[in-house]
Design a protein around this motif. Structure first.
Motif, PDB file in Angstrom:
ATOM      1  N   ASP A 141      -7.096   2.693  -3.605  1.00  0.00           N
ATOM      2  CA  ASP A 141      -7.849   3.043  -5.035  1.00  0.00           C
ATOM      3  C   ASP A 141      -9.081   3.751  -4.775  1.00  0.00           C
ATOM      4  O   ASP A 141      -9.234   4.525  -5.688  1.00  0.00           O
ATOM      5  N   ASP A 181      -8.396   7.403  -3.934  1.00  0.00           N
ATOM      6  CA  ASP A 181      -7.510   8.144  -4.749  1.00  0.00           C
ATOM      7  C   ASP A 181      -6.414   8.467  -4.023  1.00  0.00           C
ATOM      8  O   ASP A 181      -5.601   9.314  -3.865  1.00  0.00           O
ATOM      9  N   TRP A 209      -1.057   6.651  -4.622  1.00  0.00           N
ATOM     10  CA  TRP A 209       0.493   7.326  -4.488  1.00  0.00           C
ATOM     11  C   TRP A 209       1.248   6.882  -3.202  1.00  0.00           C
ATOM     12  O   TRP A 209       2.249   6.747  -3.145  1.00  0.00           O
ATOM     13  N   TRP A 210       0.382   6.440  -2.006  1.00  0.00           N
ATOM     14  CA  TRP A 210       0.884   5.986  -0.981  1.00  0.00           C
ATOM     15  C   TRP A 210       1.597   4.699  -1.073  1.00  0.00           C
ATOM     16  O   TRP A 210       2.629   4.563  -0.702  1.00  0.00           O
ATOM     17  N   TRP A 222       2.618   3.467  -4.098  1.00  0.00           N
ATOM     18  CA  TRP A 222       3.802   3.669  -5.069  1.00  0.00           C
ATOM     19  C   TRP A 222       5.087   4.479  -4.707  1.00  0.00           C
ATOM     20  O   TRP A 222       6.082   4.271  -4.879  1.00  0.00           O
ATOM     21  N   THR A 223       4.493   5.259  -3.513  1.00  0.00           N
ATOM     22  CA  THR A 223       5.821   6.187  -2.905  1.00  0.00           C
ATOM     23  C   THR A 223       6.648   4.927  -2.106  1.00  0.00           C
ATOM     24  O   THR A 223       7.931   4.960  -2.212  1.00  0.00           O
TER      25      THR A 223
END
Length: 133
Positions: A44, A47, A50-51, A53-54
């Motif tokens: 977080d 930034d 996305w890692w 959530w991927t």
């Protein structure tokens, strides 16, 4: 622009342990998600959420893939069973007559040799729809 037509038949799809491959990939995505959870704040701060959530999306899509390939395997086995059940009945009726122009009918195309490629266009397979369940 000229229309492109293939000059050879498309190769058969590779068959192998498809269900096991999809299950292994799904487990891998889920394990990667679990490994990243303790470092949630680190991702977080940089930034890089996305890692995380991927990996979760990969595991979720893998579950859909498992459902799909299991249904596909069942449909393939059902088709092979039905084909083997109808094959002895067809053999008992005698040799089937082929339609003119069908592959293997040497008299349909004058001068053609058995097993020679024809001028028919190659139609690609459409495996985009899910198998019936």
């Amino acid at each position: 622009m000229a229309k492109w037509t293939p000059r050879h038949e498309a190769p058969e799809p590779l068959e192998g342990p498809i269900v096991g491959t999809i299950v292994g990939g799904t487990i891998l995505w889920f394990v990667l998600f679990l490994v990243q959870i303790p470092f949630y704040n680190w991702f977080d701060e940089r930034d890089l959420m996305w890692w995380v959530w991927t990996c979760l999306a990969g595991a979720g899509l893998g579950l859909i893939g498992i459902w799909y390939v299991r249904g596909r395997d069942v449909a393939i086995k059902r088709a092979k069973t039905a084909e083997s059940a109808t094959a002895p009945a067809a053999a008992a009726d005698g040799p089937a007559r082929s339609e003119p122009g069908a592959r293997g009918d040497e008299s349909a195309v004058p001068g053609s040799k058995p097993g020679s490629p024809s001028d028919e266009p190659v139609v690609p397979r459409d495996d985009s729809s899910p198998p019936p369940v």
